[in-house]
Design a protein around this motif. Structure first.
Motif, PDB file in Angstrom:
ATOM      1  N   THR A 163       0.871  -1.172   0.000  1.00  0.00           N
ATOM      2  CA  THR A 163       0.000   0.000   0.000  1.00  0.00           C
ATOM      3  C   THR A 163       0.907   1.219   0.000  1.00  0.00           C
ATOM      4  O   THR A 163       1.756   1.370   0.888  1.00  0.00           O
ATOM      5  N   ILE A 164       0.740   2.043  -1.025  1.00  0.00           N
ATOM      6  CA  ILE A 164       1.578   3.226  -1.202  1.00  0.00           C
ATOM      7  C   ILE A 164       0.682   4.456  -1.114  1.00  0.00           C
ATOM      8  O   ILE A 164      -0.438   4.464  -1.634  1.00  0.00           O
ATOM      9  N   ALA A 165       1.162   5.503  -0.480  1.00  0.00           N
ATOM     10  CA  ALA A 165       0.378   6.737  -0.339  1.00  0.00           C
ATOM     11  C   ALA A 165       1.232   7.935  -0.730  1.00  0.00           C
ATOM     12  O   ALA A 165       2.460   7.874  -0.696  1.00  0.00           O
ATOM     13  N   TRP A 166       0.565   9.032  -1.105  1.00  0.00           N
ATOM     14  CA  TRP A 166       1.239  10.288  -1.440  1.00  0.00           C
ATOM     15  C   TRP A 166       0.215  11.412  -1.435  1.00  0.00           C
ATOM     16  O   TRP A 166      -0.984  11.165  -1.378  1.00  0.00           O
ATOM     17  N   GLU A 167       0.697  12.637  -1.498  1.00  0.00           N
ATOM     18  CA  GLU A 167      -0.165  13.809  -1.579  1.00  0.00           C
ATOM     19  C   GLU A 167       0.162  14.557  -2.880  1.00  0.00           C
ATOM     20  O   GLU A 167       1.273  14.483  -3.378  1.00  0.00           O
ATOM     21  N   THR A 168      -0.845  15.273  -3.386  1.00  0.00           N
ATOM     22  CA  THR A 168      -0.651  16.158  -4.538  1.00  0.00           C
ATOM     23  C   THR A 168      -1.206  17.529  -4.170  1.00  0.00           C
ATOM     24  O   THR A 168      -2.067  17.648  -3.295  1.00  0.00           O
ATOM     25  N   ASP A 169      -0.709  18.559  -4.837  1.00  0.00           N
ATOM     26  CA  ASP A 169      -1.130  19.924  -4.516  1.00  0.00           C
ATOM     27  C   ASP A 169      -2.421  20.350  -5.214  1.00  0.00           C
ATOM     28  O   ASP A 169      -2.853  21.491  -5.068  1.00  0.00           O
TER      29      ASP A 169
END
Length: 186
Positions: A163-169
């Motif tokens: 499970t991979i997570a990230w944020e975007t602007d």
């Protein structure tokens, strides 16, 4: 105000229970009118475009049936001088016209910059209101900046899944590709 053709249809309708004996109140005449919508419509295929994208412009107007083509004007915030775009009838006799416009600033295209608003205007010569011509305007936004990705992390790592997570602007539709080697994702 109402503009358009109408028809009068005659019928009888009983309004109380005494109709069985032949007496009662009746409505003798009723006018049923169907107004023809003469207002032109203009639409774009998206609400947000990238720089260099292709904008599909569509117009529909009953007054344009069989005309073959019509001109609309396109402009952007950074290039306010209108660019003429000729829309062609998609099916002969349909009154539906369309064309594509490139957002590239080249001859026949429209120059845009990140954050611009695109405006397309069609002048409907007779919108059925009896007030003469009316402008039909549609707008869209230009977003030329790719989203910034930050905070990439592995949340959970198992033998056969991760499970991979990230944020975007900005809002995005994301996709992860993986494979046995970095140069060959599947």
């Amino acid at each position: 105000s109402w503009a358009g053709p109408g028809r009068i249809i005659r019928f009888r309708m009983a309004t109380d229970a005494s109709f069985a004996d032949g007496f009662g109140w009746y409505i003798d005449d009723a006018a049923v009118c169907h107004a023809l919508n003469k207002r032109g419509e203009t639409a774009l295929d998206r609400g947000v475009y990238r720089c260099g994208a292709r904008v599909h412009i569509r117009a529909g107007d009953i007054d344009l049936v069989g005309t073959g083509s019509v001109n609309v004007q396109a402009s952007s915030t950074s290039h306010p001088d209108p660019v003429p775009v000729t829309l062609a009838e998609t099916v002969p006799g349909s009154g539906v016209l369309a064309a594509d416009l490139l957002l590239d600033g080249a001859q026949g295209g429209l120059g845009v910059a990140d954050g611009d608003e695109i405006t397309v205007e069609y002048v409907d010569l007779d919108d059925g209101s009896g007030d003469g011509s009316a402008s039909v305007v549609v707008k869209a936004t230009v977003d030329c900046q790719a989203p910034a990705i930050s905070g990439v992390r592995i949340v959970e790592l198992l033998d056969d899944e991760a499970t991979i997570a990230w944020e975007t602007d900005e809002p995005t539709i994301d996709e992860v590709t993986a494979g046995a080697a970095c140069d060959a994702p599947t």
